[in-house]
Write an enzyme that holds these catalytic residues in place. Structure first.
Site, PDB file in Angstrom:
ATOM      1  N   HIS A 308       4.233 -19.945 -56.752  1.00  0.00           N
ATOM      2  CA  HIS A 308       4.699 -19.479 -55.443  1.00  0.00           C
ATOM      3  C   HIS A 308       5.011 -17.986 -55.531  1.00  0.00           C
ATOM      4  O   HIS A 308       4.117 -17.177 -55.711  1.00  0.00           O
ATOM      5  CB  HIS A 308       5.910 -20.304 -55.009  1.00  0.00           C
ATOM      6  CG  HIS A 308       6.325 -20.102 -53.582  1.00  0.00           C
ATOM      7  ND1 HIS A 308       5.536 -19.499 -52.635  1.00  0.00           N
ATOM      8  CD2 HIS A 308       7.480 -20.428 -52.928  1.00  0.00           C
ATOM      9  CE1 HIS A 308       6.170 -19.472 -51.472  1.00  0.00           C
ATOM     10  NE2 HIS A 308       7.354 -20.014 -51.629  1.00  0.00           N
ATOM     11  N   HIS A 354      -5.698 -19.427 -51.439  1.00  0.00           N
ATOM     12  CA  HIS A 354      -4.481 -19.804 -50.720  1.00  0.00           C
ATOM     13  C   HIS A 354      -4.583 -21.268 -50.334  1.00  0.00           C
ATOM     14  O   HIS A 354      -5.667 -21.777 -50.056  1.00  0.00           O
ATOM     15  CB  HIS A 354      -4.301 -18.930 -49.465  1.00  0.00           C
ATOM     16  CG  HIS A 354      -2.957 -19.055 -48.828  1.00  0.00           C
ATOM     17  ND1 HIS A 354      -2.662 -20.034 -47.900  1.00  0.00           N
ATOM     18  CD2 HIS A 354      -1.812 -18.339 -48.996  1.00  0.00           C
ATOM     19  CE1 HIS A 354      -1.405 -19.901 -47.526  1.00  0.00           C
ATOM     20  NE2 HIS A 354      -0.865 -18.887 -48.170  1.00  0.00           N
ATOM     21  N   ASP A 409      -0.313 -11.427 -52.262  1.00  0.00           N
ATOM     22  CA  ASP A 409       0.130 -11.004 -53.596  1.00  0.00           C
ATOM     23  C   ASP A 409      -0.858 -10.060 -54.274  1.00  0.00           C
ATOM     24  O   ASP A 409      -0.492  -9.350 -55.214  1.00  0.00           O
ATOM     25  CB  ASP A 409       0.345 -12.227 -54.493  1.00  0.00           C
ATOM     26  CG  ASP A 409       1.442 -13.131 -53.975  1.00  0.00           C
ATOM     27  OD1 ASP A 409       2.494 -12.606 -53.571  1.00  0.00           O
ATOM     28  OD2 ASP A 409       1.246 -14.359 -53.963  1.00  0.00           O
TER      29      ASP A 409
END
Length: 474
Positions: A308, A354, A409
């Protein structure tokens, strides 16, 4: 499938995003029409809550038995992926378009939410107002909320003492979560519940806790950073600054571009509907009527997981490993070989793929736009751009990835690193500060709507096998 193989492809991507920004959707216009001149956020909620309670009551009474889909064995053993099972008002994630905050895409938020006087990025306070009310705030409303948060930001000494009891080498998320737990001593909800508050009023002390929590987490987070990396030389809060700028200031970064980056970072990381680990954890723990401090601390512990929030740390470390082994001027062909080497060793490419999205994450796109504007010649940014061209085709060729595109990210660490925030282990704390806006906003609505204790049904493999056998013979 089309991949971004050239500079012209990047240009087309930028044009598409700018096109989205140039025209407001109907949802934006509707929300603007609904905006009020009232500067008090809590009074706005007091007006909204009764109508939303009636709306939920009607939905339940008239459509409570309507089926939302079928549950498969894959869903049960695959982390409940794709299973509709949560009510989450503040945002909705579309697999193709990405996140929408109360109906607004990120480009739309950048267009309509108030900015700092000399800035171009949305103020996080404006997004918080939007998440809580579903309305685009005025500049005056954002200024009032910013002052309210600044006045709530005092952190008791015992919180710092609790953090100081840990080794300075403890992971930043361990120290951050411990500080949030120590803040719980001041919970208004816990006191009100112990004094017998009626359930119809649960949202009011929850509101106070959540606003206090949102105000204080940057102070705690900055203290952790200065303790770990700056010899414990903490920097006090500056009430004259907005939320993002003040956080940047307390970290030790007073450059206006860093303040702008922090505003953007907090805004785009604030919420991502309710099914991700941190959001779901906050909602789950809150459903037991645990106060917001307990709920958010639990959410932070979920956020700290490698699958995460810890991913943003791993992305920068992986990118730096590429540079160390191959140099900054690595060619696309060399980069492709390195990507395959990583995959063949049983590892993943951090920052790609994702659980829900099936296109490039719009949070990645807006960070790329920021980099193109402010740091186009940064070597690590240029490497990230090459990865954008190289990685998706490789992952598609691999054939095991539903989404080969970069997520949020894949970019954030490079931006932070450019401006001197180079401590990758700390990055998840920034994510946690941001996520306080979304989780706390939903916690207020959880209590306002009287949402129930979460209690799904679990089954054993024996049960699944028996059920499948029965289904196949029917």
């Amino acid at each position: 499938m089309v991949f971004f193989r050239s500079v012209s492809a990047f240009t087309r991507l930028r044009s598409r995003v700018q096109g989205q920004q140039s025209s407001l959707s109907n949802s934006v216009r509707w929300i603007q029409m609904q905006s009020s001149t009232d500067l008090d956020l809590k009074s706005q909620l007091q007006e909204l809550i009764p109508e939303q309670q009636d709306r939920l009551k009607k939905l339940k009474s008239e459509h409570g038995k309507v089926q939302l889909g079928n549950i498969t064995v894959d869903m049960v053993i695959g982390g409940m992926r794709g299973m509709t099972g949560l009510l989450w008002e503040t945002s909705l994630l579309d697999p193709e378009e990405g996140i929408r905050f109360r109906g607004l895409s990120i480009p739309e938020c950048q267009k309509v939410l108030p900015t700092a006087q000399s800035g171009a990025e949305p103020l996080p306070e404006g997004l918080l107002w939007l998440l809580l009310t579903g309305k685009v705030p005025s500049k005056e409303q954002v200024e009032a909320l910013s002052k309210d948060l600044a006045n709530r930001a005092a952190v008791p000494d015992y919180v710092y003492n609790a953090i100081d009891a840990l080794p300075s080498t403890a992971h930043p998320m361990t120290q951050f979560a411990s500080g949030v737990m120590a803040l719980q001593v001041q919970s208004e909800f816990q006191k009100a519940y112990e004094n017998g508050i009626h359930k119809s009023k649960f949202w009011e002390p929850t509101y106070e806790d959540c606003l206090n929590l949102i105000a204080r987490v940057p102070v705690v987070a900055a203290y952790v950073y200065r303790r770990m990396y700056k010899n414990g030389d903490s920097i006090p809060s500056d009430k004259s600054l907005d939320y993002g700028a003040n956080f940047s200031h307390m970290l030790g970064f007073d450059d206006e571009k860093v303040k702008e980056l922090m505003r953007l970072y907090i805004t785009i990381h604030s919420d991502h509907e309710g099914g991700n680990v941190s959001a779901h954890t906050g909602h789950l723990v809150g459903s037991a009527l645990s106060d917001p401090y307990l709920s958010f601390a639990a959410a932070l512990n979920g956020l700290a997981g490698p699958l995460h929030g810890l991913a943003n740390q791993e992305v920068l470390l992986w990118i730096k490993s590429v540079v160390e082994e191959c140099g900054e001027d690595i060619s696309k062909e060399q980069l492709k070989e390195y990507v395959w080497k990583t995959l063949n060793s049983g590892k993943v490419i951090p920052g790609y793929g994702h659980g829900v999205l099936r296109n490039t994450d719009p949070r990645y796109v807006c960070q790329r736009e920021f980099a193109l504007k402010h740091l186009p010649d940064d070597p690590l940014f240029q490497l990230v751009s090459k990865l954008y061209e190289v990685v998706p085709p490789v992952l598609t060729e691999l054939g095991k990835v539903k989404n080969p595109w970069p997520n949020v990210d894949a970019h954030s660490g490079v931006l932070l690193n450019h401006y001197g925030l180079t401590e990758a282990r700390y990055y998840t704390v920034l994510f946690g500060v941001s996520r306080s806006l979304g989780i706390c906003s939903q916690l207020i609505w959880d209590r306002a709507l009287g949402l129930a204790l979460e209690r799904p049904k679990s089954v054993t493999m024996d049960w699944l096998e028996a059920h499948c056998k029965k289904a196949s013979s029917a």
